[in-house]
Every structure is written in structure tokens, then in C-alpha cells.
Design a protein around this motif. Structure first.
Motif, PDB file in Angstrom:
ATOM      1  N   THR A 196       0.721  -1.250  -0.009  1.00 51.72           N
ATOM      2  CA  THR A 196       0.229   0.169   0.148  1.00 51.72           C
ATOM      3  C   THR A 196       1.110   1.406  -0.171  1.00 51.72           C
ATOM      4  OG1 THR A 196      -0.261  -0.347   2.484  1.00 51.72           O
ATOM      5  CG2 THR A 196      -2.115  -0.998   1.026  1.00 51.72           C
ATOM      6  N   GLN A 197       2.003   1.242   0.785  1.00 53.01           N
ATOM      7  CA  GLN A 197       2.762   2.339   0.733  1.00 53.01           C
ATOM      8  C   GLN A 197       3.811   2.537  -0.621  1.00 53.01           C
ATOM      9  OE1 GLN A 197       2.890   4.777   3.140  1.00 53.01           O
ATOM     10  NE2 GLN A 197       1.226   3.734   3.714  1.00 53.01           N
ATOM     11  N   GLY A 198       4.251   1.368  -0.928  1.00 54.43           N
ATOM     12  CA  GLY A 198       5.168   1.433  -1.930  1.00 54.43           C
ATOM     13  C   GLY A 198       4.296   1.445  -3.595  1.00 54.43           C
ATOM     14  N   ASN A 199       4.319   0.246  -3.892  1.00 57.00           N
ATOM     15  CA  ASN A 199       3.476  -0.056  -5.427  1.00 57.00           C
ATOM     16  C   ASN A 199       2.864  -1.435  -5.098  1.00 57.00           C
ATOM     17  OD1 ASN A 199       3.069  -0.453  -7.818  1.00 57.00           O
ATOM     18  ND2 ASN A 199       5.111  -0.569  -8.609  1.00 57.00           N
ATOM     19  N   ALA A 200       1.647  -1.269  -5.618  1.00 55.04           N
ATOM     20  CA  ALA A 200       0.808  -2.291  -5.038  1.00 55.04           C
ATOM     21  C   ALA A 200       1.314  -3.609  -6.035  1.00 55.04           C
ATOM     22  CB  ALA A 200      -0.697  -1.940  -5.762  1.00 55.04           C
ATOM     23  N   ARG A 201       1.979  -3.349  -7.224  1.00 54.31           N
ATOM     24  CA  ARG A 201       2.448  -4.503  -8.089  1.00 54.31           C
ATOM     25  C   ARG A 201       3.888  -4.936  -7.934  1.00 54.31           C
ATOM     26  NH1 ARG A 201      -0.463  -3.047 -13.566  1.00 54.31           N
ATOM     27  NH2 ARG A 201      -2.622  -2.666 -12.575  1.00 54.31           N
ATOM     28  N   MET A 202       4.400  -4.546  -6.607  1.00 53.18           N
ATOM     29  CA  MET A 202       5.665  -5.093  -6.247  1.00 53.18           C
ATOM     30  C   MET A 202       6.126  -6.458  -6.276  1.00 53.18           C
ATOM     31  SD  MET A 202       7.127  -3.167  -2.896  1.00 53.18           S
ATOM     32  CE  MET A 202       6.917  -1.280  -2.394  1.00 53.18           C
ATOM     33  N   SER A 203       7.260  -6.763  -6.826  1.00 55.18           N
ATOM     34  CA  SER A 203       7.481  -8.299  -6.720  1.00 55.18           C
ATOM     35  C   SER A 203       7.985  -8.687  -5.386  1.00 55.18           C
ATOM     36  CB  SER A 203       8.511  -8.511  -7.800  1.00 55.18           C
ATOM     37  OG  SER A 203      10.001  -7.917  -7.136  1.00 55.18           O
ATOM     38  N   ASP A 204       8.181  -9.886  -5.165  1.00 49.53           N
ATOM     39  CA  ASP A 204       8.377 -10.339  -3.741  1.00 49.53           C
ATOM     40  C   ASP A 204       9.655  -9.757  -3.483  1.00 49.53           C
ATOM     41  OD1 ASP A 204       6.068 -11.591  -3.659  1.00 49.53           O
ATOM     42  OD2 ASP A 204       6.721 -13.663  -3.774  1.00 49.53           O
ATOM     43  N   ASP A 205      10.801  -9.752  -4.250  1.00 52.93           N
ATOM     44  CA  ASP A 205      12.085  -9.324  -3.907  1.00 52.93           C
ATOM     45  C   ASP A 205      12.109  -8.069  -3.504  1.00 52.93           C
ATOM     46  OD1 ASP A 205      13.177 -11.751  -4.524  1.00 52.93           O
ATOM     47  OD2 ASP A 205      13.780 -11.219  -6.274  1.00 52.93           O
ATOM     48  N   ALA A 206      11.178  -7.245  -4.123  1.00 55.13           N
ATOM     49  CA  ALA A 206      11.073  -5.813  -3.981  1.00 55.13           C
ATOM     50  C   ALA A 206      10.472  -5.331  -2.839  1.00 55.13           C
ATOM     51  CB  ALA A 206      10.324  -4.855  -5.070  1.00 55.13           C
ATOM     52  N   VAL A 207       9.428  -6.273  -2.268  1.00 57.58           N
ATOM     53  CA  VAL A 207       8.882  -6.036  -1.049  1.00 57.58           C
ATOM     54  C   VAL A 207       9.729  -6.034   0.188  1.00 57.58           C
ATOM     55  CG1 VAL A 207       7.340  -6.892   0.580  1.00 57.58           C
ATOM     56  CG2 VAL A 207       6.322  -6.648  -1.890  1.00 57.58           C
ATOM     57  N   VAL A 208      10.634  -7.365  -0.193  1.00 55.86           N
ATOM     58  CA  VAL A 208      11.629  -7.542   0.974  1.00 55.86           C
ATOM     59  C   VAL A 208      12.606  -6.462   1.138  1.00 55.86           C
ATOM     60  CG1 VAL A 208      13.687  -9.123   1.372  1.00 55.86           C
ATOM     61  CG2 VAL A 208      11.548 -10.141   0.427  1.00 55.86           C
ATOM     62  N   SER A 209      13.180  -5.940   0.010  1.00 57.34           N
ATOM     63  CA  SER A 209      14.163  -4.970   0.172  1.00 57.34           C
ATOM     64  C   SER A 209      13.465  -3.567   0.453  1.00 57.34           C
ATOM     65  CB  SER A 209      14.798  -4.727  -1.160  1.00 57.34           C
ATOM     66  OG  SER A 209      13.796  -4.089  -2.331  1.00 57.34           O
ATOM     67  N   TRP A 210      12.136  -3.389   0.027  1.00 56.88           N
ATOM     68  CA  TRP A 210      11.544  -2.101   0.816  1.00 56.88           C
ATOM     69  C   TRP A 210      11.564  -2.345   2.401  1.00 56.88           C
ATOM     70  CZ3 TRP A 210       7.367  -0.423   3.303  1.00 56.88           C
ATOM     71  CH2 TRP A 210       6.931   0.902   3.252  1.00 56.88           C
ATOM     72  N   LEU A 211      11.170  -3.554   2.685  1.00 55.56           N
ATOM     73  CA  LEU A 211      11.105  -3.439   4.115  1.00 55.56           C
ATOM     74  C   LEU A 211      12.315  -3.423   4.831  1.00 55.56           C
ATOM     75  CD1 LEU A 211       8.286  -6.381   4.425  1.00 55.56           C
ATOM     76  CD2 LEU A 211       8.091  -4.193   4.984  1.00 55.56           C
ATOM     77  N   ALA A 212      13.561  -4.279   4.216  1.00 51.42           N
ATOM     78  CA  ALA A 212      14.672  -4.139   4.847  1.00 51.42           C
ATOM     79  C   ALA A 212      15.331  -2.736   4.716  1.00 51.42           C
ATOM     80  CB  ALA A 212      15.519  -4.901   4.094  1.00 51.42           C
ATOM     81  N   ASN A 213      14.925  -1.953   3.906  1.00 47.39           N
ATOM     82  CA  ASN A 213      15.513  -0.583   3.932  1.00 47.39           C
ATOM     83  C   ASN A 213      14.974   0.343   4.896  1.00 47.39           C
ATOM     84  OD1 ASN A 213      17.118  -1.064   1.675  1.00 47.39           O
ATOM     85  ND2 ASN A 213      15.836  -0.329   0.264  1.00 47.39           N
ATOM     86  N   ARG A 214      13.642   0.000   5.252  1.00 46.43           N
ATOM     87  CA  ARG A 214      12.975   0.834   6.231  1.00 46.43           C
ATOM     88  C   ARG A 214      12.980   0.237   7.683  1.00 46.43           C
ATOM     89  NH1 ARG A 214      11.737   1.588   1.644  1.00 46.43           N
ATOM     90  NH2 ARG A 214      10.932   3.553   0.620  1.00 46.43           N
ATOM     91  N   GLY A 215      13.849  -0.706   7.858  1.00 50.92           N
ATOM     92  CA  GLY A 215      14.008  -1.287   9.289  1.00 50.92           C
ATOM     93  C   GLY A 215      13.242  -2.346   9.643  1.00 50.92           C
ATOM     94  N   TYR A 216      12.095  -2.706   8.801  1.00 49.99           N
ATOM     95  CA  TYR A 216      11.114  -3.609   9.366  1.00 49.99           C
ATOM     96  C   TYR A 216      11.839  -4.826   9.464  1.00 49.99           C
ATOM     97  CZ  TYR A 216       7.500  -0.223   8.364  1.00 49.99           C
ATOM     98  OH  TYR A 216       6.892   1.034   8.786  1.00 49.99           O
ATOM     99  N   ALA A 217      12.622  -5.234   8.766  1.00 51.75           N
ATOM    100  CA  ALA A 217      13.449  -6.591   8.577  1.00 51.75           C
ATOM    101  C   ALA A 217      14.188  -7.052   9.884  1.00 51.75           C
ATOM    102  CB  ALA A 217      14.056  -6.737   7.259  1.00 51.75           C
ATOM    103  N   GLN A 218      14.323  -6.140  10.898  1.00 48.85           N
ATOM    104  CA  GLN A 218      14.994  -6.411  12.202  1.00 48.85           C
ATOM    105  C   GLN A 218      14.265  -7.285  12.796  1.00 48.85           C
ATOM    106  OE1 GLN A 218      17.040  -2.512  13.610  1.00 48.85           O
ATOM    107  NE2 GLN A 218      14.816  -1.930  12.794  1.00 48.85           N
ATOM    108  N   PRO A 219      14.783  -8.101  13.903  1.00 50.53           N
ATOM    109  CA  PRO A 219      14.223  -8.640  14.949  1.00 50.53           C
ATOM    110  C   PRO A 219      13.070  -8.069  15.445  1.00 50.53           C
ATOM    111  CG  PRO A 219      16.515  -9.101  15.227  1.00 50.53           C
ATOM    112  CD  PRO A 219      16.366  -8.109  14.184  1.00 50.53           C
TER     113      PRO A 219
END
Lengths: 481, 348
Positions: B39-62
Motif C-alpha cells: 500500500t505504501q510503495g507500489n501495489a504491483r511490487m515483486s516479492d524481492d522488491a517487497v523484501v528490500s523495501w521492508l529491509a530498507n525501512r528497518g522492518y526486517a530487524q528482529p
């Protein structure tokens, strides 16, 4: 076909009559309430001729007048229901046709009431309910919806049209609108009009009752099983166990219910499997409850215990596995032939149980804290009975009065919660005919078309009101002993 | 007494900690984060893009690390993203990396950034709370006196006809949830269906300027549901007081009935309803959410629904912190107030 009016030819006589009587009744009610504040308390008054009078004067006349006016109102309403059963289609208007559709319910209600009143002295607490007017009215409202759900769900009787089929041209049409020629359906009219997808409002409301009547009591029973199984030891042992369990219960109760629903009842959460795990945890409590209940009673006679416990736990275990096992979720290990049923709304069910259980826990804990100091508990302890025997066979039966009353109230509360879920469009499909979802659908155009939202709202209110009145009647009657 | 309050405050903070952690955990589950990214980035993001989007914004931390950062007991993340941009929890847009503070959580007064409102949570929530406060003030003004009057009138002569009719009224009002009474009120008084179009069906204009016309229906809808319950509790308490010995003494002395009710009974009969009213506030929170949604009044409940349906994590956390504290504080106040009102109870 002509559109139906509300009361048809019947209304020409009955409407003015009922109108006048109702206005008179309201006027005398207000006069009496206001007058009652200034009047002296009810006293016995000795008349010169030696008779006794409870209250003379204006208030006494008003009281008498109100009694007759109330009888007249009830008679008028009954006439709307009974007369249409004997006159041809359409001449009694929408009200008359709806009354005809509910004919099986009326018959069932009359049978229930006449049998119950006849044998009420042999029926224990249930029979005593028929001594209290409030209880009888409440029971009537509840049974009305129970029978409606039964006849709609099992025999497919009351609904006039399919609750999903859309008929073109009937979108948002007012009550009593004729359906086009050749449409499938039992009446040539939409009795309560069409909703914004041109479906029959009346059929949707009566179909919605099946959902509520099936889910609400069942969810309440599960909540009670969880609450009792945890509340009894918490109250009986106290100490650290009590502190821990109470903390968890208060934790859940401190959550705003709607926030909890929004967090739990979403497709994303279903994907993670949390509802399935919660179901696996919560629904195991009935098994524990019945296992401990039977074991604590019969453990001295191992042969008898085994003979009773194996079939009971076997059936419950099978039901348990069938409930928690859902194809397509994390818990999906049973072969299809072994899986009895699939509940597509497991998440709704689980979250309603989860919200209700802590309150039941607190009630049971409080009752246990009170009852464990009684003499019969001390006697059982002296006899050397086990702790679980005392809790389940000494304390629990003596706590049944408040628990039965709370059970009725809690079904009502569960109904409200299910409606809330529907109102926010959580967990249920938008096509579902349950009352909350129908209200939610109707409210979007409420300012333009009020008729689709009102029938489910009134239906939900009448069921909850019935349960509250029933609880009130039961409380009153159980206090009388 | 001091120790009692201290212990209750301790439990309160523990509860708040647990609850916010549960909300944090539920909103940070993988499917929710994926939805957030889309919803924030792009509705048609690929799975890889989702992972990197989340990692870039700190969501991938434990999870515990993220929670500690939100609380403000761990330094906020500073991540050089896969797209070369450096993002940090504490770095506002346009701020140089070096100038940002290392800790920024609830404890530092930073409530985070709402992804839906595109504003800081600490800027949005006070406005919403003020709006809800206005609503609640009027609800209380209608509900409390109404409920107490009904309860006292019904309870002063138990079993009388006044009692029975008022008790029926209160049962009816407890059996009508807000979404039913709201819908019925709107249909009756805000549409032309029944020829009584006296009020407005939407309260969105009441945020700026509340008038009788646009504010009456929402206030009544909430007040009605709570009123019945408080009235029944007041009635029970009043009926109990009226059977007490000292009331009988007063009657035998020849004190008039109104005087008995007003001077002798009322004070003692209002102790129990006080507790009930305080404990009713958390329940009103539910009503607030329903009514604010139904009448589109932009308050706290409306914000809750908006944040929850968009998985606006930090807004949701802010909302739950506030509602948890409201619930627990009212419990505390009702306990303390009960002790003050009823001198027979002493907490050792």
C-alpha cells in the motif's frame, strides 16, 4: 401486480383503533408516572362498608384504565397477526403477509407455551419462568427467533425469495413492491423491499437469524467452558495461579474489543495461522472439562469410568479435530472423510470466544472465592474428596443460578459482538445475510433509503432484548426460592 | 494506601507493556508487513522488491529490537538501503545523518510517523482526542444525570409501577447496541422517510462547530446504551439502601418521603454507581468507535478504524497505548474513589 400497502384492507378498521388506544395508553402512562411521584405510598384503606381498598382516587382509576388499554393494544396487535391467516393474499397488506409467512413459528410458539404452562409445576426453573411476565415475554422473543432460524435453516420455509438472488429493477425499492412476472419466489412481492443489490430484505433478515442463532449460543458455551475450567482452580487455590490467570484475563479485558477484532479478524492474520492455533487452544477446554468432570466422579470405579469416558471423550475429540482442522490453513492433517465439517468463519468464532472467556473467568472465580468457605465444601474436604471433585461437583452446581442468568445475558452480548463484526465488515463475506453485515450494507445509503437497514436492526435488537428480559425473569424467579 | 496505588501503577505499566507488545507483534507479522509495503510503495511490487523495501525501512530487524526501538530503550536503526539512500528511525526527511538523535521512542516523546495521515502521530492524535473528548463530555452530561435520575426514581419504591416501567426502559436501552440505535435514529430523525427530518445524519461538521442539529444524534446514540446499565446499578443500590435500618428509623420518626430520599438515602445510594460509571468509560470506547464511524466524526475511534484497516503500525500503537491507559486509569480511579466515598472500606 399492485404494490402492497402496509396493512391493506385490515388497516381501515384496525389502524385508527390501535392509534387511539396507544395514544390513550401513553397519556395515562405519563400521567401515572408523574402522579406516582407525588402520591402517597400504596396503603390499605378501610372503606366505611367494611371492605378494603388498596388505592382509590384518580391513580386507582388510571391503573385500572391502563390495564384495559394494555389489553386492547395486545388484542389489536394480535388481530394484525391472526386475522390475515384467514383472508386471501394481499388483502391484509405487508404486515398480514409477513404474519402468514411466520405461520409455522406461530404454531410452534403456541404449542411451546401451552405445553409449558400446563406442566410448569414439573419443569423446575424453566417452569417457574412462566410465573413471571417479563420472563415470558423474553422467552417468547427468543423462541420466536429460534423457531424462525430452525424453520429457515432446516426446512427452508419462511423466506420468500433466495437471499442472494438479485432481481433487476428492484434495487432499493420500497416495501411491498411487486416483483416482475416469472421471478422465482413464493410471493409476488418483496415484502420489505429490495436492498441496494436488489435482493429481498425480508428473506435476508430471516436467513440472517440462522447465522446468529447457530453461532452465538455455541460461542457462549465455549467461552463458559474456558472460563469455568480456568476460573474454578483460580478461585479455589488462589495464590500464584490466581494472580497469573487474573493478570492474563485483565490483559485481554483491557484491550478495546474493536481494536482486538481489527487486529485478529483480517485475511492477513488468517494467513499466518494464528486463529487456527487459538482455536486449537481454546476448543480443547471442553475436552479437559468433561474429562476432569467424569474422572473426578468415577475414578474410584475404574471400570465404570472407562465405560463412560471413552465414548464421551471419543466423540468430543472427533468434534474437536473436525473443528480445528481446516483445509487450506496451517492445521490440515485429517483425511477428508474423517473431517466432519468445515467452518469457514472459524476466525469470527474464535475471536468471539476469546473476548468473552475472560469475563466468564472473572465471574466464576468470584463465585468460587465466595463458595469455597461454605460448610459443604469443608465437609467434602473432611471426607477426603479430591480438589477437582469439590470444584466440579460441589461448588459448580451451587454457582449455577448466577451462571445461568449470565449465560443468557452473554448470548445477547455475543449477538451484539457478532453484529459489531458484521458492522465493520470483518471476517464475514459481504454477501452474508447476518444482521450486522446487512446493517452495514444498509447504512451506506441510509440517508436516502432507510428501509434496508431498519429490519435487521430491529431484529437484532428484539433478540438481544428477549435474552435480557429472559435473564431478568430467570434472576427474579431463582431469587424467590 | 500509597503502597496500594504504587502497586496498581506497577501492574498498569506491566499491562501496558504487554499489550503494546502484542499489538506490535500482530501488526509486524509478515503478511501485514507485505500489505503495508504494497500500500505504501507500489501495489504491483515483486516479492524481492517487497523484501528490500521492508529491509530498507528497518522492518526486517528482529521483533524485540524493533519493539525496543519503538519504546526508546534501544538506539534507532540507521540503514544504508539497497538503493543507496541512508534511512534511520530518528532521521527526519532532509535532516543530515549526524544531527539526528540516537534514541527516539515513546520514552523520548516520539510517537512515530503515521503512514496514512502522513504526519507525526503526536500531531494527529491530540486533535482526535480533543474531538472525542468533546463528544464524551456531552455524552457524560446526558448519560450520568439521566441514568441517576431513572435509577433513583425506580429504586426508591421497589416493585411499584414506576419502578417496573423505568426498569423496562433501562433493559431496552441496554439491549440496543449503538449500531442499531444509531441506524434507527438516523432513519427516524435524519431522513424524510417518517417526516421527522430534524437532525443531521453526519457529524463531520461538528468537529469545527458542534450544534444541536449535528451533535445530538451521536451523543444520544452513545449515551443511550450506557444509560440503561448505570440506571440498573443505581436502582439496585437505591433499593438496597431504602431497606436499611436507618431509613426505617427516619420513616418512623415521621420524616417526609421526599426528604428521606434526598437527604438520607441518596448519598449512600450513589456510591456504587460511581464505580459503575468509571468502569463504564472503557465500554464507551467501543461505542465511540462505532458512532464515530457511523456519523463520520473524526475522533479517536474514527482514527482507530482508519489506522487498523490500513495497518498504520505506529498510529495503531499510539491508539492502543492511549486506550489501555484510559482503561487502567479509570479502574484505578474507581478503586480509589470507592475507598474515599465509603469510609467503611480501608485498604491495608
Amino acid at each position: 401486480m399492485e404494490p402492497l400497502t402496509w396493512t391493506g384492507s385490515l388497516g381501515i378498521v384496525l389502524n385508527p383503533f390501535l392509534g387511539i388506544v396507544t395514544v390513550l395508553f401513553l397519556v395515562s402512562l405519563v400521567a401515572q408516572t408523574v402522579g406516582g411521584l407525588f402520591a402517597p405510598a400504596v396503603t390499605l384503606q378501610a372503606n366505611p362498608d367494611g371492605t378494603l381498598q388498596t388505592r382509590g382516587g384518580v391513580l386507582g382509576i388510571l391503573e385500572l384504565a391502563m390495564k384495559y388499554l394494555l389489553v386492547a393494544i395486545v388484542g389489536g396487535v394480535a388481530a394484525y397477526i391472526v386475522i390475515p391467516l384467514f383472508i386471501p393474499y394481499g388483502s391484509a397488506g405487508i404486515v398480514g403477509e409477513i404474519s402468514k409467512r411466520f405461520l409455522p413459528v406461530w404454531i410452534a410458539l403456541v404449542l411451546t407455551y401451552s405445553l409449558s404452562i400446563k406442566y410448569k409445576r414439573r419443569l423446575g426453573l424453566y417452569g417457574k419462568l412462566f410465573d413471571s411476565t417479563v420472563g415470558m415475554i423474553g422467552f417468547g422473543l427468543v423462541m420466536f427467533w429460534v423457531f424462525t432460524a430452525f424453520f429457515v435453516g432446516v426446512f427452508d420455509m419462511i423466506a420468500t425469495h433466495d437471499y442472494l438472488s438479485q432481481v433487476s429493477g428492484l434495487k432499493n425499492k420500497v416495501p411491498g413492491v411487486p416483483v416482475p412476472e416469472g421471478t422465482a419466489g413464493l410471493t409476488p412481492h418483496y415484502l420489505l423491499g429490495g436492498d441496494n443489490l436488489a435482493r429481498d430484505v425480508f428473506s435476508r433478515v430471516v436467513s440472517g437469524s440462522v447465522f446468529v442463532i447457530a453461532i452465538a449460543p455455541l460461542a457462549t458455551i465455549f467461552a463458559f467452558m474456558v472460563g469455568i475450567t480456568l476460573g474454578l482452580p483460580a478461585g479455589y487455590y488462589s495464590g500464584r495461579l490466581d494472580t497469573t490467570l487474573s493478570f492474563i484475563a485483565n490483559l485481554i479485558l483491557a484491550f478495546p474489543v474493536i481494536l482486538l477484532f481489527y487486529l485478529l479478524v483480517t485475511p492477513e492474520i488468517v494467513l499466518t495461522g494464528i486463529p487456527s492455533y487459538m482455536a486449537a487452544f481454546l476448543f480443547v477446554f471442553p475436552l479437559i472439562f468433561f474429562g476432569v468432570l467424569l474422572n473426578s466422579r468415577y475414578y474410584t470405579q475404574p471400570a465404570k469410568r472407562t465405560a463412560i469416558m471413552v465414548p464421551v471423550l471419543g466423540i468430543l475429540g472427533w468434534l474437536y479435530l473436525s473443528i480445528i482442522n481446516q483445509p487450506g490453513t496451517v492445521i490440515d492433517f485429517l483425511p477428508a472423510w474423517f473431517d466432519l465439517f468445515d467452518i469457514s468463519i472459524l476466525v469470527v468464532f474464535v475471536s468471539v470466544v476469546f473476548v468473552n472467556a475472560p469475563t466468564v473467568f472473572r465471574i466464576v472465580r468470584g463465585l468460587t472465592l465466595d463458595l469455597r468457605t461454605r460448610d459443604y465444601v469443608a465437609a467434602a474436604q473432611t471426607r477426603g474428596e479430591g480438589a477437582w471433585y469439590i470444584m466440579l461437583w460441589e461448588i459448580l452446581p451451587n454457582a449455577r443460578g448466577p451462571l445461568i442468568v449470565d449465560f443468557c445475558l452473554r448470548i445477547g452480548y455475543t449477538t451484539i459482538l457478532l453484529g459489531t463484526l458484521g458492522f465493520f465488515g470483518l471476517g464475514l463475506s459481504s454477501e452474508s445475510p447476518d444482521w450486522g453485515s446487512t446493517i452495514n450494507e444498509g447504512r451506506k445509503l441510509l440517508l436516502v433509503f432507510a428501509h434496508p437497514a431498519l429490519p435487521p436492526a430491529i431484529a437484532l435488537m428484539s433478540l438481544v432484548l428477549g435474552l435480557n428480559l429472559l435473564a431478568d425473569g430467570l434472576r427474579e424467579e431463582s431469587l424467590k426460592d | 494506601m500509597g503502597l496500594f496505588i504504587l502497586r496498581r501503577l506497577g501492574v498498569m505499566f506491566l499491562t501496558a507493556l504487554c499489550l503494546t507488545f502484542i499489538v506490535f507483534w500482530l501488526t509486524n507479522l509478515a503478511p501485514n508487513l507485505e500489505k503495508l509495503a504494497k500500500t505504501q510503495g507500489n501495489a504491483r511490487m515483486s516479492d524481492d522488491a517487497v523484501v528490500s523495501w521492508l529491509a530498507n525501512r528497518g522492518y526486517a530487524q528482529p521483533l524485540p529490537v524493533k519493539y525496543a526501538q519503538w519504546l526508546g530503550v534501544a538506539p534507532g536503526y540507521v540503514i544504508e538501503g539497497s538503493d543507496g539512500q541512508v534511512r534511520g528511525r530518528c532521521i527526519d526527511p532532509g535532516q543530515p545523518v549526524g544531527e539526528a538523535p540516537s534514541f527516539c521512542g515513546i520514552l523520548q516523546g516520539d510517537w512515530g510517523f503515521s503512514t496514512v495521515a502522513k504526519e507525526n502521530v503526536s500531531e494527529v492524535l491530540p486533535q482526535r482526542l480533543a474531538n472525542t473528548g468533546k463528544l464524551m463530555f456531552w455524552v457524560m452530561m446526558v448519560m450520568v444525570p439521566g441514568a441517576l435520575i431513572i435509577g433513583v426514581l425506580a429504586g426508591m419504591r421497589e416493585g411499584s409501577r414506576t419502578d417496573r416501567s423505568l426498569s423496562t426502559v433501562s433493559i431496552v436501552s441496554t439491549a440496543t447496541p449503538e449500531y442499531v440505535s444509531g441506524v434507527v435514529f438516523i432513519a427516524l430523525f435524519a431522513t424524510n422517510t417518517f417526516g421527522m427530518q430534524w437532525f443531521k445524519g453526519s457529524a463531520s461538521s461538528a468537529v469545527q462547530d458542534a450544534t444541536f442539529e449535528n451533535f445530538f444524534l451521536p451523543v444520544m446514540t452513545i449515551a443511550l446504551y450506557g444509560m440503561g446499565y448505570i440506571a440498573r446499578m443505581t436502582r439496585a443500590s437505591m433499593a438496597e439502601v431504602m431497606t436499611a435500618q436507618y431509613i426505617r428509623t427516619a420513616r418512623l420518626k415521621g420524616v417526609s418521603f421526599p426528604k428521606i430520599v434526598l437527604k438520607h438515602a441518596l448519598r449512600n445510594a450513589l456510591i456504587a454507581p460511581f464505580t459503575v460509571i468509571m468502569l463504564q468509560i472503557p465500554w464507551l470506547l467501543n461505542g465511540v468507535v462505532i458512532v464515530e464511524t457511523l456519523f463520520t466524526y473524526q475522533g479517536f475511534g474514527w482514527e482507530l478504524v482508519r489506522a487498523a484497516s490500513n495497518n498504520d503500525i505506529e498510529m495503531l500503537l499510539g491508539v492502543s497505548v492511549i486506550s489501555v491507559f484510559v482503561v487502567l486509569l479509570t479502574q484505578l480511579i474507581s478503586d480509589i474513589g470507592y475507598v474515599f466515598l465509603n469510609p467503611r472500606i480501608r485498604i491495608s
